[in-house]
Scaffold this active site. Structure first.
Site, PDB file in Angstrom:
ATOM      1  CD  GLU B  84     -17.086 -32.594  23.156  1.00 16.77           C
ATOM      2  OE1 GLU B  84     -18.198 -34.255  23.004  1.00 16.77           O
ATOM      3  OE2 GLU B  84     -18.303 -32.067  23.208  1.00 16.77           O
ATOM      4  CG  HIS B  86     -17.407 -30.520  18.150  1.00 19.44           C
ATOM      5  ND1 HIS B  86     -17.007 -28.345  18.495  1.00 19.44           N
ATOM      6  CD2 HIS B  86     -17.418 -30.127  19.487  1.00 19.44           C
ATOM      7  CE1 HIS B  86     -16.855 -27.970  19.522  1.00 19.44           C
ATOM      8  NE2 HIS B  86     -17.170 -29.165  19.901  1.00 19.44           N
ATOM      9  CG  HIS B  90     -16.040 -24.806  22.340  1.00 17.97           C
ATOM     10  ND1 HIS B  90     -17.450 -24.767  22.459  1.00 17.97           N
ATOM     11  CD2 HIS B  90     -16.058 -26.260  22.592  1.00 17.97           C
ATOM     12  CE1 HIS B  90     -18.157 -26.709  22.950  1.00 17.97           C
ATOM     13  NE2 HIS B  90     -16.576 -27.133  22.497  1.00 17.97           N
ATOM     14  CG  HIS B 124     -12.095 -29.463  22.593  1.00 18.08           C
ATOM     15  ND1 HIS B 124     -13.233 -29.917  21.370  1.00 18.08           N
ATOM     16  CD2 HIS B 124     -13.844 -29.185  23.600  1.00 18.08           C
ATOM     17  CE1 HIS B 124     -14.106 -29.551  21.439  1.00 18.08           C
ATOM     18  NE2 HIS B 124     -14.633 -29.368  22.319  1.00 18.08           N
ATOM     19  CB  CYS B 138     -18.652 -22.168  27.170  1.00 20.43           C
ATOM     20  SG  CYS B 138     -18.540 -23.607  25.342  1.00 20.43           S
TER      21      CYS B 138
END
Lengths: 158, 158
Positions: B84, B86, B90, B124, B138
């Protein structure tokens, strides 16, 4: 290229890089609790209310756009950070050895992978009363207020 | 008391607590990569583009005022997260075993205490091609956009 100055440790300003540095990046872990490409600095450049604390900025000194910074601190046996207060929070994760946090009048033991949330405005100090180094991650907001030193605490009290 | 709904994992909304829960708190680490008082949930409640991923929210589900959330994810052997993209970043820290990240077309190996920064908008996936569990912290911004699934990647490709 320098873009702005932020506070990477509680009081130590470091130059951050431009957003061109905001790219995928791996920092491999190495022997002796070092990360490849990451410098080891003193916790602060001034003050006499701390001792034996080293700092590595893992996320926050290379132009990352995160709303947080990730640092690794290591406190030598007998060492301690400033006893201070501020509006921003700390999240502490024990990584090496063990140590303690003084939170106002409360003492908390921090062992491997324990996660400690330190609330805004709580006077606090991290310290190491043990014989081995105490290392921990500390996550903070990228934009944060300057700490205020709190008097009336010395290591005889903690 | 419920105050608002945020996204604790990439797509899973969780109720956050009021600011009365914004207090000093220690989450002791326990056997088997669990933290006392922290629930283990599935990575997502829907979707078929992931497998064998568990999630624990260490900071972010209890009303903390931090601008970031801290989560621990564990991927079973053969498991994988969604592929995905965004706008938020992260920061991944390997904690247990080893695993890999697919970053667009690049493959990155993640070992113990390696720190990986995943840039905004990079497609990723985290996955575990090994025989032991792969666990990692994370860290993400507290306010973040909803991920978009990226087609054209399956585990045969990574």
């Amino acid at each position: 290229m320098a873009k702005s100055v932020r506070y990477s440790s509680c009081e130590t300003p470091v130059k951050t890089l431009s957003k061109t540095a905001n790219r995928n990046r791996l920092c491999p872990f190495q022997d002796n609790f070092r990360w490849k490409g990451v410098k080891v600095n003193e916790y602060k450049t001034d003050g006499d209310d701390w001792s034996g604390v080293a700092r590595q900025v893992l996320i926050g000194a290379s132009g990352e756009s995160t709303k947080f910074h990730l640092r690794y601190f290591e406190i030598k046996p007998g060492g301690y950070s400033s006893f201070e207060t501020h509006k921003h929070e700390h999240v502490v994760i024990g990584i090496q050895g063990r140590g303690r946090a003084k939170l106002d009048r409360r003492i908390v033991e921090i062992n491997y992978l324990d996660v400690l949330y330190i609330n805004p405005e709580t006077p606090h100090r991290l310290y190491n009363p043990y014989d081995d180094p105490f290392g921990f991650f500390c996550i903070v907001n990228a934009r944060r207020d300057r700490p205020k030193s709190v008097k009336g605490c010395n290591l005889q009290e903690v």
